[in-house]
Design a protein around this motif. Sequence first.
Motif, PDB file in Angstrom:
ATOM      1  N   PRO A 150      -4.870 -12.143  -7.251  1.00 52.26           N
ATOM      2  CA  PRO A 150      -6.267 -12.362  -6.934  1.00 52.26           C
ATOM      3  C   PRO A 150      -6.528 -12.394  -5.436  1.00 52.26           C
ATOM      4  N   ASP A 151      -5.576 -12.832  -4.630  1.00 48.09           N
ATOM      5  CA  ASP A 151      -5.770 -12.900  -3.187  1.00 48.09           C
ATOM      6  C   ASP A 151      -5.080 -11.759  -2.463  1.00 48.09           C
ATOM      7  N   GLU A 152      -4.803 -10.691  -3.154  1.00 52.58           N
ATOM      8  CA  GLU A 152      -4.111  -9.564  -2.547  1.00 52.58           C
ATOM      9  C   GLU A 152      -5.060  -8.802  -1.636  1.00 52.58           C
ATOM     10  N   LEU A 153      -4.571  -8.453  -0.451  1.00 51.02           N
ATOM     11  CA  LEU A 153      -5.333  -7.669   0.513  1.00 51.02           C
ATOM     12  C   LEU A 153      -4.643  -6.337   0.732  1.00 51.02           C
ATOM     13  N   PHE A 154      -5.401  -5.278   0.832  1.00 48.29           N
ATOM     14  CA  PHE A 154      -4.841  -3.958   1.070  1.00 48.29           C
ATOM     15  C   PHE A 154      -4.965  -3.630   2.553  1.00 48.29           C
ATOM     16  N   TYR A 155      -3.837  -3.292   3.180  1.00 48.56           N
ATOM     17  CA  TYR A 155      -3.810  -3.019   4.611  1.00 48.56           C
ATOM     18  C   TYR A 155      -3.911  -1.537   4.926  1.00 48.56           C
ATOM     19  N   LEU A 156      -3.141  -0.711   4.239  1.00 45.33           N
ATOM     20  CA  LEU A 156      -3.208   0.709   4.550  1.00 45.33           C
ATOM     21  C   LEU A 156      -2.680   1.568   3.412  1.00 45.33           C
ATOM     22  N   ARG A 157      -3.031   2.844   3.496  1.00 46.99           N
ATOM     23  CA  ARG A 157      -2.557   3.857   2.563  1.00 46.99           C
ATOM     24  C   ARG A 157      -1.863   4.935   3.383  1.00 46.99           C
ATOM     25  N   ARG A 158      -0.770   5.428   2.853  1.00 47.08           N
ATOM     26  CA  ARG A 158      -0.006   6.450   3.562  1.00 47.08           C
ATOM     27  C   ARG A 158       0.262   7.617   2.623  1.00 47.08           C
ATOM     28  N   ASP A 159      -0.267   8.790   2.976  1.00 46.45           N
ATOM     29  CA  ASP A 159      -0.007  10.027   2.232  1.00 46.45           C
ATOM     30  C   ASP A 159       1.280  10.658   2.764  1.00 46.45           C
ATOM     31  N   GLY A 160       1.750  11.670   2.087  1.00 50.34           N
ATOM     32  CA  GLY A 160       2.923  12.399   2.547  1.00 50.34           C
ATOM     33  C   GLY A 160       4.192  11.583   2.472  1.00 50.34           C
ATOM     34  N   VAL A 161       4.416  10.935   1.327  1.00 50.17           N
ATOM     35  CA  VAL A 161       5.601  10.099   1.147  1.00 50.17           C
ATOM     36  C   VAL A 161       6.409  10.623  -0.033  1.00 50.17           C
ATOM     37  N   LYS A 162       7.696  10.678   0.155  1.00 51.12           N
ATOM     38  CA  LYS A 162       8.612  11.043  -0.929  1.00 51.12           C
ATOM     39  C   LYS A 162       9.329   9.764  -1.363  1.00 51.12           C
ATOM     40  N   PHE A 163       9.350   9.518  -2.660  1.00 52.38           N
ATOM     41  CA  PHE A 163       9.961   8.309  -3.211  1.00 52.38           C
ATOM     42  C   PHE A 163      11.211   8.684  -3.974  1.00 52.38           C
ATOM     43  N   ASP A 164      12.288   7.946  -3.727  1.00 54.14           N
ATOM     44  CA  ASP A 164      13.543   8.092  -4.470  1.00 54.14           C
ATOM     45  C   ASP A 164      13.989   6.704  -4.885  1.00 54.14           C
ATOM     46  N   CYS A 165      14.451   6.583  -6.125  1.00 52.21           N
ATOM     47  CA  CYS A 165      14.930   5.293  -6.598  1.00 52.21           C
ATOM     48  C   CYS A 165      16.058   5.492  -7.605  1.00 52.21           C
ATOM     49  N   MET A 166      17.188   4.887  -7.318  1.00 57.62           N
ATOM     50  CA  MET A 166      18.307   4.886  -8.259  1.00 57.62           C
ATOM     51  C   MET A 166      18.169   3.616  -9.085  1.00 57.62           C
ATOM     52  N   ASP A 220      -2.842   7.652  16.669  1.00 57.54           N
ATOM     53  CA  ASP A 220      -1.591   8.387  16.647  1.00 57.54           C
ATOM     54  C   ASP A 220      -1.882   9.665  15.887  1.00 57.54           C
ATOM     55  N   PRO A 221      -2.126  10.760  16.583  1.00 57.37           N
ATOM     56  CA  PRO A 221      -2.533  11.990  15.904  1.00 57.37           C
ATOM     57  C   PRO A 221      -1.482  12.528  14.931  1.00 57.37           C
ATOM     58  N   ASN A 222      -0.235  12.049  15.041  1.00 53.19           N
ATOM     59  CA  ASN A 222       0.821  12.517  14.149  1.00 53.19           C
ATOM     60  C   ASN A 222       1.034  11.612  12.950  1.00 53.19           C
ATOM     61  N   ASP A 223       0.320  10.502  12.877  1.00 49.06           N
ATOM     62  CA  ASP A 223       0.517   9.529  11.810  1.00 49.06           C
ATOM     63  C   ASP A 223      -0.681   9.562  10.865  1.00 49.06           C
ATOM     64  N   PRO A 224      -0.479  10.024   9.619  1.00 51.80           N
ATOM     65  CA  PRO A 224      -1.604  10.160   8.684  1.00 51.80           C
ATOM     66  C   PRO A 224      -1.970   8.873   7.927  1.00 51.80           C
ATOM     67  N   SER A 225      -1.515   7.710   8.390  1.00 53.93           N
ATOM     68  CA  SER A 225      -1.851   6.456   7.714  1.00 53.93           C
ATOM     69  C   SER A 225      -3.352   6.205   7.775  1.00 53.93           C
ATOM     70  N   VAL A 226      -3.878   5.617   6.709  1.00 56.05           N
ATOM     71  CA  VAL A 226      -5.281   5.225   6.654  1.00 56.05           C
ATOM     72  C   VAL A 226      -5.317   3.707   6.594  1.00 56.05           C
ATOM     73  N   LEU A 227      -5.949   3.080   7.594  1.00 60.59           N
ATOM     74  CA  LEU A 227      -6.027   1.623   7.660  1.00 60.59           C
ATOM     75  C   LEU A 227      -7.277   1.139   6.974  1.00 60.59           C
ATOM     76  N   TYR A 228      -7.161   0.000   6.298  1.00 58.08           N
ATOM     77  CA  TYR A 228      -8.307  -0.633   5.659  1.00 58.08           C
ATOM     78  C   TYR A 228      -8.713  -1.833   6.500  1.00 58.08           C
ATOM     79  N   ILE A 229      -9.917  -1.793   7.022  1.00 61.77           N
ATOM     80  CA  ILE A 229     -10.463  -2.884   7.819  1.00 61.77           C
ATOM     81  C   ILE A 229     -11.531  -3.564   6.973  1.00 61.77           C
TER      82      ILE A 229
END
Length: 170
Positions: free
Chosen positions: A1-17, A144-153
């Motif tokens: 209920p008190d969770e806050l979202f800080y940012l979203r990042r596109d262009g990510v590859k996920f691997d999990c064993m 940072d023109p090379n960083d595609p992160s989207v910040l939530y304010i």
Amino acid sequence: PDELFYLRRDGVKFDCMLPGSAGKLKASGVCVLSSTRIVFIAKEKTANRADFGSFEIPFGRDVGGLVNPQFKQPIFGANYLQGEVQCAQFGGGTAKASLTFTSGGCDTFLQNFFKVFGEAQLQGQATPFSAGFRQNPQHTAFVDPNDPSVLYISQPTPSAPPLEGAPTGT
């Protein structure tokens, strides 16, 4: 209920064993950093398994949280964040997960992740803008023109409407 979202990042590859004989999860997609976790959301048709759409990496200090996160910068290849997560599914055990930043820089994500993660380890959860944004976010530029992160304010909350019959100051 008190969770806050800080940012979203596109262009990510996920691997999990996954633990035991549960296999491996792989996909490309988006990760979202919040005050309590990272959530990876696979893009359609990139996952290696039909039952894989998302993966949650909680920051809790208790069993189930992210353990020993490390940022890696290989000489060849993209930068990545790796760590271990206790899995309740798949018979329990430890999963080894990594997020590889495949498009552009990752400084914005990493700076905010380590601040939020550190505070979550101390308090159980990061507090609003205390970890990710120590300065007044209205007076802070993120460039940072090379960083595609989207910040939530956060937006200012509207004032309560005046009470009936109360003076309006006009």
